[in-house]
Motif scaffolding. Structure first.
Motif, PDB file in Angstrom:
ATOM      1  N   GLU A 108       0.814  -1.226   0.175  1.00 49.25           N
ATOM      2  CA  GLU A 108      -0.002   0.039  -0.102  1.00 49.25           C
ATOM      3  C   GLU A 108       0.765   1.226  -0.055  1.00 49.25           C
ATOM      4  O   GLU A 108       0.353   2.445  -0.512  1.00 49.25           O
ATOM      5  CB  GLU A 108      -0.948   0.029   1.159  1.00 49.25           C
ATOM      6  CG  GLU A 108      -2.063  -1.099   1.352  1.00 49.25           C
ATOM      7  CD  GLU A 108      -2.866  -0.964   2.367  1.00 49.25           C
ATOM      8  OE1 GLU A 108      -2.808  -0.340   3.207  1.00 49.25           O
ATOM      9  OE2 GLU A 108      -3.928  -1.747   2.595  1.00 49.25           O
ATOM     10  N   LYS A 153      -1.934   6.021   8.861  1.00 45.79           N
ATOM     11  CA  LYS A 153      -3.358   6.428   9.184  1.00 45.79           C
ATOM     12  C   LYS A 153      -4.525   5.460   8.783  1.00 45.79           C
ATOM     13  O   LYS A 153      -5.466   5.194   9.505  1.00 45.79           O
ATOM     14  CB  LYS A 153      -3.623   7.801   8.601  1.00 45.79           C
ATOM     15  CG  LYS A 153      -2.643   8.730   9.394  1.00 45.79           C
ATOM     16  CD  LYS A 153      -2.997  10.357   8.635  1.00 45.79           C
ATOM     17  CE  LYS A 153      -1.999  11.335   9.206  1.00 45.79           C
ATOM     18  NZ  LYS A 153      -2.074  12.510   8.643  1.00 45.79           N
ATOM     19  N   ASN A 154      -4.518   4.853   7.736  1.00 45.95           N
ATOM     20  CA  ASN A 154      -5.313   3.657   7.272  1.00 45.95           C
ATOM     21  C   ASN A 154      -5.386   2.559   8.088  1.00 45.95           C
ATOM     22  O   ASN A 154      -6.557   2.197   8.386  1.00 45.95           O
ATOM     23  CB  ASN A 154      -5.125   3.496   5.836  1.00 45.95           C
ATOM     24  CG  ASN A 154      -5.298   4.640   4.637  1.00 45.95           C
ATOM     25  OD1 ASN A 154      -6.358   5.632   5.051  1.00 45.95           O
ATOM     26  ND2 ASN A 154      -4.779   4.461   3.358  1.00 45.95           N
ATOM     27  N   LEU A 160       4.653  10.909   2.399  1.00 40.44           N
ATOM     28  CA  LEU A 160       3.174  11.181   2.515  1.00 40.44           C
ATOM     29  C   LEU A 160       2.465   9.866   2.339  1.00 40.44           C
ATOM     30  O   LEU A 160       1.470   9.627   3.070  1.00 40.44           O
ATOM     31  CB  LEU A 160       2.905  12.068   1.544  1.00 40.44           C
ATOM     32  CG  LEU A 160       3.327  13.769   1.639  1.00 40.44           C
ATOM     33  CD1 LEU A 160       2.984  14.600   0.457  1.00 40.44           C
ATOM     34  CD2 LEU A 160       2.520  13.941   2.861  1.00 40.44           C
ATOM     35  N   SER A 161       2.850   9.137   1.358  1.00 40.68           N
ATOM     36  CA  SER A 161       2.246   7.618   1.414  1.00 40.68           C
ATOM     37  C   SER A 161       2.389   6.883   2.472  1.00 40.68           C
ATOM     38  O   SER A 161       1.514   6.328   3.223  1.00 40.68           O
ATOM     39  CB  SER A 161       2.701   7.175   0.208  1.00 40.68           C
ATOM     40  OG  SER A 161       2.258   5.646  -0.062  1.00 40.68           O
ATOM     41  N   SER A 172       2.797   7.814   5.652  1.00 44.36           N
ATOM     42  CA  SER A 172       2.028   8.458   6.708  1.00 44.36           C
ATOM     43  C   SER A 172       0.606   8.053   6.459  1.00 44.36           C
ATOM     44  O   SER A 172      -0.062   7.745   7.486  1.00 44.36           O
ATOM     45  CB  SER A 172       2.104  10.037   6.689  1.00 44.36           C
ATOM     46  OG  SER A 172       1.299  10.604   7.604  1.00 44.36           O
ATOM     47  N   LEU A 173       0.134   8.171   5.265  1.00 44.14           N
ATOM     48  CA  LEU A 173      -1.219   7.737   5.001  1.00 44.14           C
ATOM     49  C   LEU A 173      -1.513   6.253   5.145  1.00 44.14           C
ATOM     50  O   LEU A 173      -2.573   5.806   5.528  1.00 44.14           O
ATOM     51  CB  LEU A 173      -1.775   8.001   3.555  1.00 44.14           C
ATOM     52  CG  LEU A 173      -2.969   7.946   3.074  1.00 44.14           C
ATOM     53  CD1 LEU A 173      -4.216   8.725   3.676  1.00 44.14           C
ATOM     54  CD2 LEU A 173      -3.172   8.119   1.310  1.00 44.14           C
TER      55      LEU A 173
END
Length: 546
Positions: free
Chosen positions: A72, A130-131, A123-124, A126-127
């Protein structure tokens, strides 16, 4: 940052690794695509510099496999190429490439590209974190919802919504319904129904269902009056709920004979009394504040009553129905009555409501109950207690302020039911005293004319006058006389009012009419003996066998 360099040329690998380390990054070099895939799990690069043309597994074939291994989190791939044909560049992009670096390598350009793609990678990443956290919390909330739903189901296990004469419709806006519909049989062959609407929607609005249902089922099992039920629920909700949360509720009790409805309405839209001729009368008007707002000392538990015929139906509903979109804004109370004019059962009403909702957004939980007013068919609970052998006589006089504030018949019957053997006649005693008291209050003190109730408009006018005259009552009294004779096994009952009297002879001779006029006296006739009137209609006396 970790950079994986994949190139079959040793010179290129050496030059690029020197540059990358000079930028302050870690790096690992391999000479073909197969080695890149082999070292990926161990090295877990943040970015890949990948040559396009290599023997064996080419860069175009390696790129999608690396992307798959990254999962991911976005893995930037910068292709190393000396080619500038547009077709080759397009193939690189289709294979999963994110950028290009041309030979010979410019250190400034390479560093800029690495830093830019590293920001995208961060950024990816971190996302993705969070997901993962969101998925965890979502799973946890779902599990908590399952637990709460299980608790709700267990708390409502005794809900008698499959009662043959009760038909319901529940349409919540979310998983948890902010509306509450409860039904329970009473020990006297009667049945209770509670329709409630908590502030808000969803789980927060539904939490009050637990204490409400527990209190309701406990008290109906004991045969408590409607007034006692709402008072206890109010007490519990006032203690438990925050100040901005409350329960609008309508509690109804239908007698075993199906001829009398006792009710308390705190903030629920007026139920509709639907006659056999499909005339829809607004009944059971809201007269109190919602449950959970007032303290016990401030709370008004006075109950109203209504005589009904076996062909009548009561339709209860929450304000979610009145707020449904209609041609002129919202449906409203008048729109509900018009909707019911052509309905003979809950199936037809449900179909009419669902037609209104086609293509429109539901604004609130919608709940409805259709209660047919006919003998309940429920067996009274047996009382095998030996009747008391002590005779007694009781006189209770209520003045205007008592009449305005109290629900006397329920309290009298409740207190008498504690005497051994009185449970055998609790239902009959309540019916006789309630009918006699209602007659003394409505006709003796308030001077109301029952013939008004022959039309829907007159019906509403009658109960509006009832409320106005009751609130304005400053003088007058009603007295109960109860004499118990254990030797002859009877109760002698007397109800007297201080009104001006009326022509009781015509009232006694009156046959029950379609509007309910005279049915109360017919009930007293059926349950008692030696019925007589004195003092120009101001006193009624009768004998209730035990």
């Amino acid at each position: 940052m970790r950079v994986l360099i994949v190139d079959d040329q040793a010179a290129n690998r050496l030059l690029l690794s020197d540059m990358v380390r000079g930028f302050g990054y870690q790096c690992l070099t391999v000479n073909d695509g197969a080695d890149a895939l082999a070292v990926y799990p161990r090295f877990t690069p943040d970015l890949v510099l990948l040559d396009v043309l290599m023997p064996g597994l080419s860069g175009l074939a390696t790129a999608p496999k690396l992307k798959q291994l990254a999962g991911e989190v976005h893995l930037p791939i910068i292709f190393i190429t000396a080619l500038d044909e547009q077709e080759t560049l397009l193939q690189c992009l289709e294979a999963g490439g994110d950028d290009f670096i041309s030979k010979p390598f410019e250190p400034v350009v390479l560093e800029a590209k690495l830093r830019a793609h590293m920001r995208t990678r961060e950024l990816s990443s971190s996302l993705a974190e969070k997901n993962k956290a969101l998925a965890y919390h979502s799973s946890r909330i779902e599990r908590e919802h399952q637990i709460v739903e299980h608790i709700f189901q267990n708390s409502l296990a005794h809900n008698y919504l499959d009662y043959p004469n009760l038909h319901t419709y529940l349409s919540p806006m979310s998983m948890f319904n902010g509306d509450l519909l409860l039904a329970a049989p009473g020990p006297l062959g009667n049945i209770y129904v509670l329709l409630g609407d908590f502030t808000g929607h969803g789980l927060s609005a539904a939490v009050g269902a637990l204490p409400t249902s527990q209190t309701f089922f406990s008290l109906t099992e004991q045969g408590a009056s409607v007034g006692e039920i709402v008072r206890e629920i109010n007490k519990r909700l006032h203690h438990l709920l925050p100040t901005d949360m409350f329960l609008a509720a309508l509690v109804v009790e239908l007698s075993a004979s199906g001829e009398r409805v006792s009710y308390w309405n705190g903030g629920i839209p007026p139920a509709v009394l639907l006659g056999a001729d499909q005339r829809a009368w607004a009944a059971l008007q809201p007269q109190h504040l919602a449950l959970g707002i007032l303290t016990d000392n401030e709370f008004d538990s006075r109950v109203s009553s209504l005589r009904v015929s076996p062909d009548d139906s009561l339709v209860l509903y929450t304000d979610g129905l009145t707020e449904l979109p209609a041609e002129q804004g919202m449906l409203g109370v008048d729109g509900v009555r018009e909707l019911l004019q052509g309905c003979t059962n809950m199936g037809e009403l449900t179909a009419a409501v669902q037609r209104l909702m086609i293509g429109r957004k539901q604004r609130d939980d919608v709940s409805m109950a259709w209660l047919r007013c006919r003998p309940t068919g429920l067996k009274p609970r047996q009382d095998n207690t030996t009747p008391s052998g002590i005779p007694f006589e009781v006189k209770i006089r209520l003045h205007s302020e008592d009449i305005q504030q109290l629900d006397p018949v329920n309290q009298i019957v409740r207190d008498l039911s504690h005497i051994p053997g009185f449970g055998l006649v609790k239902s009959q005693l309540f019916t006789v005293l309630q009918e006699a008291y209602s007659n003394a209050l409505e006709h003796g003190l308030l001077q109301l004319d029952s013939s008004l109730k022959s039309t829907p408009e007159g019906f509403e006018q009658y109960y509006q006058l009832y409320q106005e005259r009751l609130q304005a009552l400053q003088h007058g009294w009603i007295e109960f006389g109860i004499e118990y004779c254990p030797a002859r096994r009877y109760l002698k009952l007397r109800v007297t009012d201080s009104g001006t009297g009326f022509s009781h002879a015509e009232l006694v001779a009156e046959e029950p009419t379609d509007d309910g006029f005279g049915r109360g006296l017919q009930l007293i006739r059926q349950l008692t003996s030696e019925l007589c009137w004195n003092d120009n209609g101001r006193t009624v006396e009768c004998i209730l066998p035990m």
